[in-house]
Design a protein around this motif. Structure first.
Motif, mmCIF file in Angstrom:
data_model
loop_
_atom_site.group_PDB
_atom_site.id
_atom_site.type_symbol
_atom_site.label_atom_id
_atom_site.label_comp_id
_atom_site.label_asym_id
_atom_site.label_seq_id
_atom_site.Cartn_x
_atom_site.Cartn_y
_atom_site.Cartn_z
ATOM 1 N N GLY A 266 -21.833 27.972 6.537
ATOM 2 C CA GLY A 266 -20.537 27.722 7.160
ATOM 3 C C GLY A 266 -20.133 28.846 8.088
ATOM 4 O O GLY A 266 -19.600 28.614 9.181
ATOM 5 N N ASP A 267 -20.378 30.098 7.688
ATOM 6 C CA ASP A 267 -19.970 31.234 8.520
ATOM 7 C C ASP A 267 -20.695 31.231 9.853
ATOM 8 O O ASP A 267 -20.096 31.497 10.908
ATOM 9 N N GLY A 268 -21.997 30.935 9.832
ATOM 10 C CA GLY A 268 -22.756 30.931 11.072
ATOM 11 C C GLY A 268 -22.312 29.833 12.023
ATOM 12 O O GLY A 268 -22.171 30.050 13.228
ATOM 13 N N VAL A 269 -22.080 28.631 11.480
ATOM 14 C CA VAL A 269 -21.628 27.508 12.313
ATOM 15 C C VAL A 269 -20.272 27.818 12.930
ATOM 16 O O VAL A 269 -20.038 27.570 14.123
ATOM 17 N N GLN A 323 -23.906 16.218 1.501
ATOM 18 C CA GLN A 323 -24.646 17.383 1.043
ATOM 19 C C GLN A 323 -25.437 18.045 2.179
ATOM 20 O O GLN A 323 -25.939 19.159 2.008
ATOM 21 N N ASN A 324 -25.554 17.396 3.319
ATOM 22 C CA ASN A 324 -26.228 18.006 4.461
ATOM 23 C C ASN A 324 -25.394 19.114 5.088
ATOM 24 O O ASN A 324 -25.924 19.927 5.857
ATOM 25 N N LEU A 325 -24.106 19.149 4.798
ATOM 26 C CA LEU A 325 -23.273 20.247 5.286
ATOM 27 C C LEU A 325 -23.547 21.474 4.431
ATOM 28 O O LEU A 325 -23.829 21.374 3.237
ATOM 29 N N PRO A 326 -23.438 22.662 5.018
ATOM 30 C CA PRO A 326 -23.691 23.874 4.225
ATOM 31 C C PRO A 326 -22.692 24.006 3.085
ATOM 32 O O PRO A 326 -21.540 23.571 3.196
ATOM 33 N N GLN A 331 -17.269 24.077 0.387
ATOM 34 C CA GLN A 331 -16.315 24.807 -0.448
ATOM 35 C C GLN A 331 -14.970 24.971 0.258
ATOM 36 O O GLN A 331 -13.913 24.874 -0.379
ATOM 37 N N LEU A 332 -14.995 25.208 1.556
ATOM 38 C CA LEU A 332 -13.741 25.291 2.310
ATOM 39 C C LEU A 332 -12.970 23.981 2.229
ATOM 40 O O LEU A 332 -11.751 23.963 2.055
ATOM 41 N N ILE A 333 -13.689 22.871 2.383
ATOM 42 C CA ILE A 333 -13.046 21.558 2.383
ATOM 43 C C ILE A 333 -12.487 21.218 1.010
ATOM 44 O O ILE A 333 -11.385 20.663 0.887
ATOM 45 N N GLU A 334 -13.217 21.571 -0.039
ATOM 46 C CA GLU A 334 -12.830 21.171 -1.390
ATOM 47 C C GLU A 334 -11.858 22.146 -2.054
ATOM 48 O O GLU A 334 -11.314 21.836 -3.120
ATOM 49 N N ALA A 335 -11.647 23.322 -1.457
ATOM 50 C CA ALA A 335 -10.727 24.296 -2.047
ATOM 51 C C ALA A 335 -9.311 23.727 -2.100
ATOM 52 O O ALA A 335 -8.850 23.065 -1.170
ATOM 53 N N ALA A 354 -9.196 37.968 0.749
ATOM 54 C CA ALA A 354 -10.175 36.887 0.647
ATOM 55 C C ALA A 354 -9.505 35.538 0.883
ATOM 56 O O ALA A 354 -10.060 34.668 1.567
ATOM 57 N N GLN A 355 -8.315 35.372 0.313
ATOM 58 C CA GLN A 355 -7.598 34.109 0.498
ATOM 59 C C GLN A 355 -7.201 33.918 1.957
ATOM 60 O O GLN A 355 -7.331 32.829 2.522
ATOM 61 N N GLN A 356 -6.734 34.980 2.596
ATOM 62 C CA GLN A 356 -6.343 34.892 4.005
ATOM 63 C C GLN A 356 -7.546 34.534 4.878
ATOM 64 O O GLN A 356 -7.435 33.715 5.805
ATOM 65 N N ASN A 357 -8.684 35.127 4.579
ATOM 66 C CA ASN A 357 -9.892 34.810 5.344
ATOM 67 C C ASN A 357 -10.319 33.361 5.132
ATOM 68 O O ASN A 357 -10.748 32.683 6.069
ATOM 69 N N GLN A 358 -10.206 32.923 3.873
ATOM 70 C CA GLN A 358 -10.595 31.544 3.569
ATOM 71 C C GLN A 358 -9.739 30.568 4.371
ATOM 72 O O GLN A 358 -10.245 29.580 4.926
#
Length: 787
Positions: A266-269, A323-326, A331-335, A354-358
Motif C-alpha cells: 500500500g505504501d508504495g502504490v 485479495q489481489n490488493l496489498p 488494512q486501511l480500508i477495513e480499519a 501512527a493514527q494520524q499517519n494511518q
C-alpha cells in the motif's frame, strides 16, 4: 469528454508515422541480429565450446526475432488505429456538418463545443405551429446522429488503446527475456508478473532509501511510464455495468498490476500516486492519465467479474479478487474508528502519530480510487468494504481526521456504489457478517449532511439502483434483486417497530428534500407496491415480493407516501402518479366496456389509494403543528415562540409554493396555513417571526376533504370519458371536459347524472368517496391520538 475543437485537431495520421519509424528501426535491428550470426559462422575455431556458444547465439537470435515481431505488432496496431480513428473522426464531423448545413430546417442550426445541437438564430419572430415542430424534430434527429457517432468514436479510442497498450506490454516482457537464452520462456506474456514484481520492488526500494533527499524521483517516472494505460474497452465496461462477466482482460495486464500492487504494498502504490498527483497539479497531462491507470488497475484486479478467459466448466479464469490488493491497503480500508490506535514500532511519536499517519494514508487512498475512470467498478468485496469504510468514517468526530474527511468518505462511497452487487449487499444484509445492521448503515449514509464539496453520488445511487433494477424483467438476477430490495424499502424507512426511530426518520426527511424526492420517485414508479386490486390497503404482514411485484405492508406504504411528501416536488410527483393511475383505470374501462364501465371499475383501488395519499400528504404538510403550537403557548418563552414560528413559516412556505395548485385540497392548504402561493421567501419568514397573532391552524375537517374527493372523482370520470371518446358535447366547454361546477352552473346537472347512471359510474364515484372517506377517517383518528 473531448470537445469539438479537440476532435477537429486530432491527427490520427501521426500514428502511422510513428509505425513507420518503428518499422525502420526494427529493420535495422534485425539486420544487426543477422550480422551476429554471420560473424560467428565465419569463425574458424571448433569444439565443445564452439558448439555451446553457437547454441547460445542462435537462442538469443531467436529471442531477438521474437522481440522484433512484438515491435511490428505494435506498428500494425498503430496503423489500424490510424485508419479506424480517422474514419470515426470523419463520420462524426460529417454529422456536425450535416446539422449545420441542413437547408430543410426553418432556422439554421449550430453544434456547440460539447456537441449539443441548437438553433443558431439569435433574433426574429418566435416560431409557431409546424415550423416550431420541424425545428424540434430536426434538432432531435441531428442530436441523435451526432451522439451515435460520438460514442462510436470514443468506443473506438478505448478499443485501439487496449490493443496498443497490450502490444506494448508484451514488448517489455519480451525485451526483459533477452539474455536468458535457452532459459527464456516461450510464452513471454506470462512473465508480466516478473515485471510487476520488478517495478513493485523498485517502489519498495525507493521508500527504503534514507534520507528522503537521496530518493530519485526518476524511479517513479520510469515506473509510471510503463503502466498499461488501457485495461478494459468501453464495450467491456458496458458488460460489467449490466451485471455481466468480462473474460477478455489481457493476462499480461492483469499479472503486471496484481504483482505490482502486491510487491509495492500500500505504501508504495500511494507513494507513486502522490508523485503523479503533484505532477498532474503542475499541468502534466501524461501524469494524469498514468494516475488514472493506476486507479483503474485497482478496480480491475479486484473485480470478481473480470478474468482472462474461461475454464473448462465455463467459469472465469483468473477472476479478480479483493485479495489481489496489498494487505496494507486492505488494512486501511477495513480499519474502524473503534479500533485501537495502530502502533508502528519503527515510528517515533507513539500511537497518536501512527493514527494520524494511518488517516492521512486513508485520505490518499480515497483520492487515488477517486481517479478511477467512469465505468471502472470495484469488485463486490471491495465495493462492500468501501461502503462500510465510508459509513464508519462519518461516525467519528471530524477533528480526529485531517481536513477533507467528508470528501474522502464520499469518494469511497462513490466508488463502492459503482458495484450494484455491493449496493445490494449493504442494503439487504445478505452475506454480511453476524451483527451487521443494514438499516443503521444505510441510514447513516443517506441521512448524513454531505458537504457540497464532496460531490459524491453514492447515496443517490443506493436508491437509483433499486428504481432501475426493480423495473427489469422477471426471472433475471438483477430484476429479482431489485424487487426484493424494493420490498425492503418500507422496513428501511417506514418500519413500525420503533416509534422513536420513525420520529427521527420524519425529521431527517423534512430536512433532506433530495432524499424525500428520491423516495417520491420510487413510490410513484411503483404504486402497485402501495395498493392494488384485492390489496387496496397493502399487506397486513411483512413486506415481500408476490407474483413478481414488491408489496409493502399497509402502514409502511403509508409512511413511504408521507416521506415522499415532504417536498412540493415529491407531492406533485405522487399526486400525478395517482391521478394517472386513476385516469388510466377509468379510460381503459370506458374503452373496453363503453356501455357499462362501472362493472369493470367495481374492484378498483383508486379511491383507497387517493385517500391514503392525501392522508400521508397531510401528515407531511402539517405534521405536529398543533402540538408545537400548544408547547409554545405553555412555555411563554419568547425564544421558543420565535423558533416555533420560524419552523411553522418554513413548513407553510413549502406547502404553498407555486406548484401547490396541483395538489388535491390546495385551497384547504391555504386555509390551514394562512399563506398565499409563492410566499416562500426569507422576508416572509422574518415577518412572521414578529407577528404574535400568528397561530398554528387545525387540520382540515374530514368532510371538506371528502367533498373535494367526490368532486375530484367526478372530474376524473369526465376527463377519462373525453380521452376515451365517450364524453357528450353537452358536458364539454370549448372542446375540453367541463368542470363539475361549470356543468351545474349551466343547468346540466341532470345530463351529468344520466351519463354516470347510464354507464354504471355513479357507483364508482360512490365507492371512490367511501374508500377515500375510510382512509381519511383513519388519518383523523391517528391525528387525534397524536401519532
Amino acid at each position: 469528454m473531448p470537445t469539438r475543437t479537440d476532435i477537429t485537431n486530432w491527427k490520427p495520421e501521426k500514428m502511422s508515422e510513428w509505425a513507420t519509424e518503428l518499422e525502420t528501426d526494427t529493420q535495422f535491428y534485425e539486420t544487426q541480429l543477422a550480422q551476429v550470426l554471420t560473424h560467428f559462422k565465419d569463425t574458424t575455431w571448433s569444439g565443445a565450446a564452439h558448439d555451446a556458444a553457437s547454441d547460445r547465439i542462435v537462442e538469443e537470435n531467436d529471442q531477438g526475432r521474437r522481440l522484433s515481431q512484438e515491435v511490428r505488432d505494435v506498428a500494425t496496431a498503430l496503423r489500424a488505429a490510424d485508419v479506424r480513428l480517422a474514419n470515426e473522426k470523419r463520420l462524426l464531423l460529417g454529422k456536425v456538418s450535416e446539422a449545420e448545413s441542413d437547408g430543410s430546417c426553418p432556422v439554421p442550426l449550430k453544434v456547440a463545443e460539447n456537441w449539443v445541437v441548437s438553433s443558431a438564430r439569435t433574433s426574429g419572430d418566435v416560431l409557431t405551429g409546424d415550423d416550431r415542430q420541424t425545428v424540434i424534430d430536426k434538432v432531435n434527429a441531428h442530436q441523435a446522429a451526432i451522439n451515435a457517432a460520438y460514442y462510436s468514436l470514443t468506443g473506438a479510442v478505448s478499443e485501439v488503446g487496449v490493443a496498443i497498450s497490450t502490444a506494448s506490454q508484451e514488448i517489455r516482457v519480451r525485451g526483459d527475456l533477452l539474455g536468458d537464452g535457452v532459459d527464456a520462456a516461450t510464452d513471454a506474456p506470462s512473465n508480466a508478473a516478473d515485471l510487476g514484481n520488478e517495478d513493485g520492488k523498485a517502489l519498495t526500494d525507493y521508500l527504503n532509501t534514507h534520507p528522503e533527499s537521496a530518493r530519485d524521483p526518476a524511479v517513479l517516472d520510469r515506473i509510471a511510464s510503463q503502466l498499461p494505460t488501457q485495461t478494459l474497452t468501453q464495450d467491456e465496461l458496458r458488460i460489467l455495468s449490466e451485471g455481466g462477466k468480462v473474460d477478455s482482460l489481457p493476462a499480461a495486464v492483469q499479472e503486471y498490476y496484481r504483482n505490482l500492487y502486491q510487491t509495492a504494498g500500500g505504501d508504495g502504490v500511494l507513494a507513486l500516486s502522490e508523485h503523479l498527483k503533484i505532477s498532474e497539479e503542475s499541468g502534466n497531462t501524461v501524469a494524469a492519465s498514468q494516475r488514472d491507470a493506476l486507479a483503474n488497475g485497482l478496480m480491475v484486479v479486484s473485480n470478481e467479474n473480470v478474468g482472462t478467459g474461461r475454464n473448462p466448466d465455463g467459469t472465469l479464469a483468473n477472476a479478480g479478487s479483493y485479495q489481489n490488493l496489498p494487505s496494507g491497503m486492505r488494512q486501511l480500508i477495513e480499519a474502524k474508528g473503534t479500533d485501537p490506535n495502530p502502533i508502528d514500532p519503527k515510528l517515533s511519536g507513539g500511537p497518536l502519530v501512527a493514527q494520524q499517519n494511518q488517516r492521512a494514508d486513508t485520505h490518499n487512498l480515497a483520492d487515488l480510487m477517486g481517479q478511477a475512470n467512469p465505468g471502472f467498478e470495484p469488485g463486490k468485496e471491495l465495493g462492500t468494504n468501501l461502503f462500510l469504510k465510508s459509513s464508519d468514517m462519518i461516525q467519528d468526530e471530524p477533528y480526529v481526521y485531517p481536513e477533507g474527511r467528508d470528501e474522502a468518505a464520499s469518494k469511497f462511497l462513490d466508488i463502492g456504489s459503482r458495484n450494484e452487487a455491493s449496493s445490494h449487499q449493504v442494503w439487504s444484509g445478505e452475506g454480511m457478517p453476524e451483527g451487521y445492521k443494514a438499516r443503521e448503515t444505510v441510514q447513516s449514509l443517506l441521512y448524513y449532511d454531505w458537504p457540497d464539496s464532496a460531490q459524491g453520488s453514492g447515496p443517490n445511487v443506493l436508491l437509483d439502483r433499486i428504481t432501475e433494477e426493480s423495473q427489469l424483467p422477471l426471472d433475471t438476477e438483477r430484476g429479482d434483486r431489485g424487487r426484493a430490495d424494493l420490498a425492503r424499502l418500507g422496513d428501511m424507512f417506514g418500519s413500525t417497530d420503533d416509534k422513536a426511530a420513525w420520529d427521527n426518520t420524519r425529521k431527517e426527511f423534512a430536512s433532506n428534500p433530495e432524499l424525500a424526492n428520491k423516495v417520491s420517485q420510487i413510490v410513484s414508479s411503483n404504486l402497485e407496491s402501495v395498493s392494488s386490486p384485492h390489496l387496496a390497503e397493502g399487506l397486513r404482514g411483512e413486506s415481500k415480493v408476490l407474483d413478481g411485484v414488491a408489496r409493502w405492508n399497509g402502514e409502511e406504504g403509508n409512511r413511504l407516501l408521507e416521506l415522499g411528501s415532504y417536498t412540493e416536488e415529491g407531492r406533485v410527483g405522487l399526486t400525478t402518479a395517482v391521478e394517472q393511475h386513476r385516469l388510466t383505470e377509468l379510460t381503459e374501462a370506458m374503452q373496453n366496456n363503453p356501455e357499462n364501465p362501472g362493472s369493470i371499475l367495481a374492484g378498483g383501488n383508486a379511491g383507497t389509494l387517493s385517500g391514503r395519499l392525501d392522508s400521508a400528504m397531510w401528515d407531511a404538510i402539517i405534521g405536529e403543528d398543533k402540538k408545537r403550537g400548544e408547547d409554545v403557548i405553555a412555555t411563554e418563552e419568547q425564544s421558543m415562540l420565535r423558533r416555533a414560528k420560524l419552523m411553522g413559516a418554513d413548513m407553510a412556505g413549502m406547502l404553498v409554493d407555486e406548484g401547490v395548485a396541483k395538489i388535491p385540497g390546495s385551497q384547504i392548504v391555504q386555509d390551514v396555513t394562512g399563506l398565499e402561493a409563492g410566499n416562500t421567501t426569507s422576508g416572509l419568514i422574518q415577518e412572521l417571526i414578529g407577528k404574535p397573532e400568528y397561530e398554528f391552524k387545525d387540520r382540515p375537517e374530514a368532510q371538506d376533504l371528502r367533498a373535494e374527493a367526490e368532486q375530484s372523482a367526478n372530474q376524473a370520470v369526465l376527463n377519462a370519458a373525453n380521452a376515451a371518446g365517450q364524453l357528450p358535447e353537452s358536458l364539454k366547454v370549448d372542446g375540453r371536459p367541463a368542470t363539475v361546477e361549470e356543468i351545474i352552473d349551466r343547468g346540466n346537472g341532470a345530463e351529468l347524472s344520466n351519463f354516470l347512471n347510464g354507464r354504471g359510474l355513479n357507483s364508482y364515484v360512490e365507492n371512490y368517496r367511501q374508500s377515500y372517506s375510510i382512509s381519511i377517517g383513519e388519518q383523523q383518528d391517528k391525528a387525534a391520538q397524536g401519532e
